[in-house]
Enzyme design. Structure first.
Site, short mmCIF file in Angstrom:
data_model
loop_
_atom_site.label_atom_id
_atom_site.label_comp_id
_atom_site.label_asym_id
_atom_site.label_seq_id
_atom_site.Cartn_x
_atom_site.Cartn_y
_atom_site.Cartn_z
N HIS A 20 0.74 -1.15 -0.13
CA HIS A 20 0.10 -0.08 0.02
C HIS A 20 0.80 1.29 -0.11
CE1 HIS A 20 0.73 -1.28 4.09
NE2 HIS A 20 0.59 -0.25 4.47
N GLN A 21 0.33 2.38 -0.78
CA GLN A 21 1.19 3.42 -0.64
C GLN A 21 0.43 4.55 -0.05
OE1 GLN A 21 4.08 5.27 -3.89
NE2 GLN A 21 1.98 5.90 -4.92
#
Length: 210
Positions: A167-168
């Site tokens: 996840h960013q």
């Protein structure tokens, strides 16, 4: 002219007078009145018991697989409102962080359960980049963000809270948004509820291009 000081008047001892210290023994001190113990100080406390779930790691996966309680695999099964999803794409989705550093803290997450950036295919990489751009556009439009922290923590040793599912982070920043509360008190003050933030960002999301 000088005046001789008067001698202090000493009250006569009485047989029914309380023993020395007995009168004070029944006087509650300030901590007893407050129901606490210890020496009072000048600090006020901001109690945040809801964060105990985060501290204890509740909701974190029990293993590395997608079926091991991964929240990023479960969230897309919910409605946007329940899962705090801002936007859905073909390969990725944007979701609010349940424990945000700032209001509007988003995460861009692939639907597929992969741990490393190198495991994404071309389409996933492209859409993750597009959603990151759209996140910036939506946050600027909705909240006037003046800057951003954008990035990934790959692996638990790098600080990833959920290392098994990539996840960013997209964190909006404003001048003066770091003050004594997070620096000294390790506490963030968030002026808006997550569900309200989700709706505002969903409305500002640039669905048709940038």
């Amino acid at each position: 002219m000088s005046v001789e000081p008067e001698e202090p008047v000493v009250p006569e001892a009485r047989d029914d007078a309380p023993e020395s210290g007995a009168e004070n023994a029944h006087q509650p001190d300030i901590e007893e009145e407050r129901g606490g113990a210890g020496v009072p100080d000048n600090f006020q406390r901001l109690w945040t018991p809801h964060r105990m779930a985060y501290i204890k790691g509740e909701g974190k996966p029990t293993g590395e697989g997608s079926g091991d309680g991964c929240p990023f695999c479960e969230i897309p099964k919910m409605t946007d409102e329940e899962g705090l999803i801002v936007a859905r794409g073909h390969s990725v989705f944007a979701v609010l962080n349940l424990y945000p550093y700032n209001s509007g803290h988003l995460m861009v997450v692939p639907f597929r359960h992969v741990a490393d950036y190198t495991e994404l295919d071309g389409a996933e990489c492209a859409e993750l980049a597009t959603f990151t751009q759209q996140s910036l556009t939506a946050l600027r439009k909705a909240s006037g963000a003046q800057g951003f922290n954008v990035g990934m923590n790959l692996g638990q040793v790098a600080g990833a809270g959920i290392a098994a599912h990539l996840h960013q982070h997209v964190v909006p920043r404003w001048g003066g948004d770091t003050n004594f509360m997070p620096v000294v008190g390790h506490t963030k003050v968030l002026p808006q509820l997550l569900r309200d933030t989700r709706q505002i960002l969903a409305d500002a999301w640039p669905h048709e291009g940038l």
